[in-house]
Structures are given as C-alpha cells and as structure tokens.
Design a protein around this motif. Sequence first.
Motif, short mmCIF file in Angstrom:
data_model
loop_
_atom_site.label_atom_id
_atom_site.label_comp_id
_atom_site.label_asym_id
_atom_site.label_seq_id
_atom_site.Cartn_x
_atom_site.Cartn_y
_atom_site.Cartn_z
N ASP A 147 -18.58 -24.65 37.85
CA ASP A 147 -17.61 -25.11 36.85
C ASP A 147 -16.97 -23.93 36.14
O ASP A 147 -17.60 -22.89 35.94
N ALA A 167 -15.10 -22.69 32.59
CA ALA A 167 -15.12 -23.03 31.17
C ALA A 167 -14.60 -21.84 30.37
O ALA A 167 -14.49 -20.73 30.89
N GLN A 224 -15.32 -26.94 27.95
CA GLN A 224 -14.37 -27.37 28.96
C GLN A 224 -13.46 -28.37 28.27
O GLN A 224 -13.84 -28.93 27.23
#
Length: 67
Positions: A22, A24, A44
Amino acid sequence: MTIARFQVGQTVTVLVGSHAGDHASVEHVVWSERDRCHYFYLEQPGKKLSRGYRADELAEGLGDALG
C-alpha cells in the motif's frame, strides 16, 4: 536523536503486514528514546493506518518495492 528518513507529507510504500504494497503519506513522525528510532504514522485517503512503522518497514515513493 537522528534525522528522520521520511518527512511529513512524503509518500511511502508499506513493506510489511496487512498493508504491504500500500501507498500512504507520512502524517506524523515520533522519536522513541526507548527504541532509539523514529516511528512513522501514515494516512491514506479516508483512513489512517493504525500503527507506527519503522523506517526499515517502509520504502520511498511509489516504486515496486515488493516485486
């Protein structure tokens, strides 16, 4: 205390745990005197990631750090 590897607002890629891969933004940086390292708290769009990450658990930018 040392200089933090990542700065507030910088985009990083998570390398570990359920958020591995991910992207962020660094929202907050905390120095831990006990652990002698910085912890990076991330967000996020629409959510904040619940734990602090050490620098070795993050990669700079949006690069393909897992592949």
